[in-house]
Design a protein around this motif. Structure first.
Motif, PDB file in Angstrom:
ATOM      1  N   ARG A  20       0.808  -1.224   0.000  1.00 30.62           N
ATOM      2  CA  ARG A  20       0.000   0.000   0.000  1.00 30.62           C
ATOM      3  C   ARG A  20       0.843   1.278   0.000  1.00 30.62           C
ATOM      4  O   ARG A  20       0.298   2.379  -0.006  1.00 30.62           O
ATOM      5  CB  ARG A  20      -0.947  -0.004   1.201  1.00 30.62           C
ATOM      6  CG  ARG A  20      -0.256   0.160   2.535  1.00 30.62           C
ATOM      7  CD  ARG A  20      -1.244   0.165   3.682  1.00 30.62           C
ATOM      8  NE  ARG A  20      -0.552   0.400   4.931  1.00 30.62           N
ATOM      9  CZ  ARG A  20      -0.781  -0.276   6.042  1.00 30.62           C
ATOM     10  NH1 ARG A  20      -1.698  -1.222   6.066  1.00 30.62           N
ATOM     11  NH2 ARG A  20      -0.112   0.004   7.143  1.00 30.62           N
ATOM     12  N   SER A  21       2.172   1.138   0.028  1.00 25.62           N
ATOM     13  CA  SER A  21       3.053   2.287   0.153  1.00 25.62           C
ATOM     14  C   SER A  21       3.634   2.723  -1.187  1.00 25.62           C
ATOM     15  O   SER A  21       3.614   1.989  -2.164  1.00 25.62           O
ATOM     16  CB  SER A  21       4.192   1.966   1.114  1.00 25.62           C
ATOM     17  OG  SER A  21       3.684   1.682   2.385  1.00 25.62           O
ATOM     18  N   LYS A  22       4.188   3.935  -1.161  1.00 24.93           N
ATOM     19  CA  LYS A  22       4.828   4.496  -2.348  1.00 24.93           C
ATOM     20  C   LYS A  22       6.337   4.510  -2.145  1.00 24.93           C
ATOM     21  O   LYS A  22       6.825   4.877  -1.076  1.00 24.93           O
ATOM     22  CB  LYS A  22       4.357   5.932  -2.574  1.00 24.93           C
ATOM     23  CG  LYS A  22       2.904   6.045  -2.922  1.00 24.93           C
ATOM     24  CD  LYS A  22       2.523   7.489  -3.130  1.00 24.93           C
ATOM     25  CE  LYS A  22       1.049   7.584  -3.471  1.00 24.93           C
ATOM     26  NZ  LYS A  22       0.630   8.955  -3.703  1.00 24.93           N
ATOM     27  N   CYS A  23       7.061   4.116  -3.201  1.00 21.94           N
ATOM     28  CA  CYS A  23       8.520   4.198  -3.180  1.00 21.94           C
ATOM     29  C   CYS A  23       8.884   5.676  -3.321  1.00 21.94           C
ATOM     30  O   CYS A  23       8.455   6.335  -4.256  1.00 21.94           O
ATOM     31  CB  CYS A  23       9.111   3.384  -4.323  1.00 21.94           C
ATOM     32  SG  CYS A  23      10.898   3.522  -4.441  1.00 21.94           S
ATOM     33  N   VAL A  24       9.668   6.201  -2.372  1.00 19.34           N
ATOM     34  CA  VAL A  24      10.012   7.619  -2.432  1.00 19.34           C
ATOM     35  C   VAL A  24      11.469   7.888  -2.800  1.00 19.34           C
ATOM     36  O   VAL A  24      11.768   8.949  -3.325  1.00 19.34           O
ATOM     37  CB  VAL A  24       9.650   8.350  -1.118  1.00 19.34           C
ATOM     38  CG1 VAL A  24       8.158   8.434  -0.948  1.00 19.34           C
ATOM     39  CG2 VAL A  24      10.287   7.709   0.087  1.00 19.34           C
ATOM     40  N   ARG A  25      12.353   6.933  -2.525  1.00 22.86           N
ATOM     41  CA  ARG A  25      13.746   7.103  -2.968  1.00 22.86           C
ATOM     42  C   ARG A  25      14.555   5.845  -2.685  1.00 22.86           C
ATOM     43  O   ARG A  25      14.143   5.006  -1.899  1.00 22.86           O
ATOM     44  CB  ARG A  25      14.410   8.310  -2.316  1.00 22.86           C
ATOM     45  CG  ARG A  25      14.695   8.181  -0.856  1.00 22.86           C
ATOM     46  CD  ARG A  25      15.379   9.455  -0.336  1.00 22.86           C
ATOM     47  NE  ARG A  25      15.334   9.487   1.101  1.00 22.86           N
ATOM     48  CZ  ARG A  25      16.338   9.124   1.885  1.00 22.86           C
ATOM     49  NH1 ARG A  25      17.477   8.727   1.365  1.00 22.86           N
ATOM     50  NH2 ARG A  25      16.229   9.171   3.195  1.00 22.86           N
ATOM     51  N   GLY A  26      15.709   5.763  -3.375  1.00 25.38           N
ATOM     52  CA  GLY A  26      16.640   4.696  -3.074  1.00 25.38           C
ATOM     53  C   GLY A  26      16.790   3.639  -4.138  1.00 25.38           C
ATOM     54  O   GLY A  26      17.328   2.592  -3.866  1.00 25.38           O
ATOM     55  N   LYS A  27      16.318   3.873  -5.335  1.00 24.91           N
ATOM     56  CA  LYS A  27      16.421   2.839  -6.362  1.00 24.91           C
ATOM     57  C   LYS A  27      17.853   2.646  -6.859  1.00 24.91           C
ATOM     58  O   LYS A  27      18.128   1.745  -7.621  1.00 24.91           O
ATOM     59  CB  LYS A  27      15.494   3.163  -7.524  1.00 24.91           C
ATOM     60  CG  LYS A  27      14.034   3.058  -7.127  1.00 24.91           C
ATOM     61  CD  LYS A  27      13.123   3.212  -8.299  1.00 24.91           C
ATOM     62  CE  LYS A  27      11.686   3.048  -7.841  1.00 24.91           C
ATOM     63  NZ  LYS A  27      10.748   3.044  -8.913  1.00 24.91           N
ATOM     64  N   THR A  28      18.779   3.470  -6.381  1.00 24.67           N
ATOM     65  CA  THR A  28      20.175   3.343  -6.808  1.00 24.67           C
ATOM     66  C   THR A  28      21.024   2.629  -5.755  1.00 24.67           C
ATOM     67  O   THR A  28      22.203   2.418  -5.968  1.00 24.67           O
ATOM     68  CB  THR A  28      20.782   4.733  -7.090  1.00 24.67           C
ATOM     69  OG1 THR A  28      20.675   5.522  -5.910  1.00 24.67           O
ATOM     70  CG2 THR A  28      20.079   5.407  -8.251  1.00 24.67           C
ATOM     71  N   SER A  29      20.453   2.270  -4.626  1.00 18.63           N
ATOM     72  CA  SER A  29      21.195   1.540  -3.589  1.00 18.63           C
ATOM     73  C   SER A  29      20.388   0.312  -3.188  1.00 18.63           C
ATOM     74  O   SER A  29      19.296   0.073  -3.689  1.00 18.63           O
ATOM     75  CB  SER A  29      21.432   2.447  -2.371  1.00 18.63           C
ATOM     76  OG  SER A  29      20.233   2.628  -1.658  1.00 18.63           O
TER      77      SER A  29
END
Length: 127
Positions: free
Chosen positions: A90-99
């Motif tokens: 139910r959550s949104k990815c907000v950052r961190g797709k590079t780690s």
């Protein structure tokens, strides 16, 4: 109620709802929630709170867990892995797709949490 048989029958039914009883349930009835107070909250429990029922008729069964959104009660500690898996859906990815750590924001609880894509672990601590 003035009928003592009805009152006694209801009391016996309530006693049988506790673990080991004929009508045992996963948690106490909602009437217990109304008279209880929050004993503990943890960020990793999200919407779950540890509650205490000061008027519990069964010694040793005063503490239980309560979900403020679903209104579910249970005697055992909620499964942290299941909580995070539900939150992730139910959550949104907000950052961190590079780690390896990805931050998610849970709009229902208004809190962030992190997921390690390599170890498949969750945490509430900032990464």
């Amino acid at each position: 109620p003035t009928n003592t048989f009805v009152v006694e029958n209801y009391r016996l039914f309530c006693d049988e709802r506790y673990p080991g009883g004929a009508y045992a349930s996963l948690g106490p009835p909602f009437s217990a929630v109304r008279r209880s107070r929050v004993l503990e909250e943890r960020q990793e429990w999200a919407e779950w709170s540890k509650m205490i029922d000061p008027d519990c008729p069964k010694a040793g069964m005063e503490e239980y867990f309560y979900n403020r959104f679903s209104k579910q009660t249970m005697w055992r500690v909620p499964n942290i892995q299941e909580i995070y898996e539900t939150r992730m859906k139910r959550s949104k990815c907000v950052r961190g797709k590079t780690s390896n750590w990805v931050e998610y924001f849970d709009t229902r609880t208004q809190t962030s949490f992190f997921y390690d894509v390599y170890t498949k672990q969750y945490t509430c601590a900032n990464k």
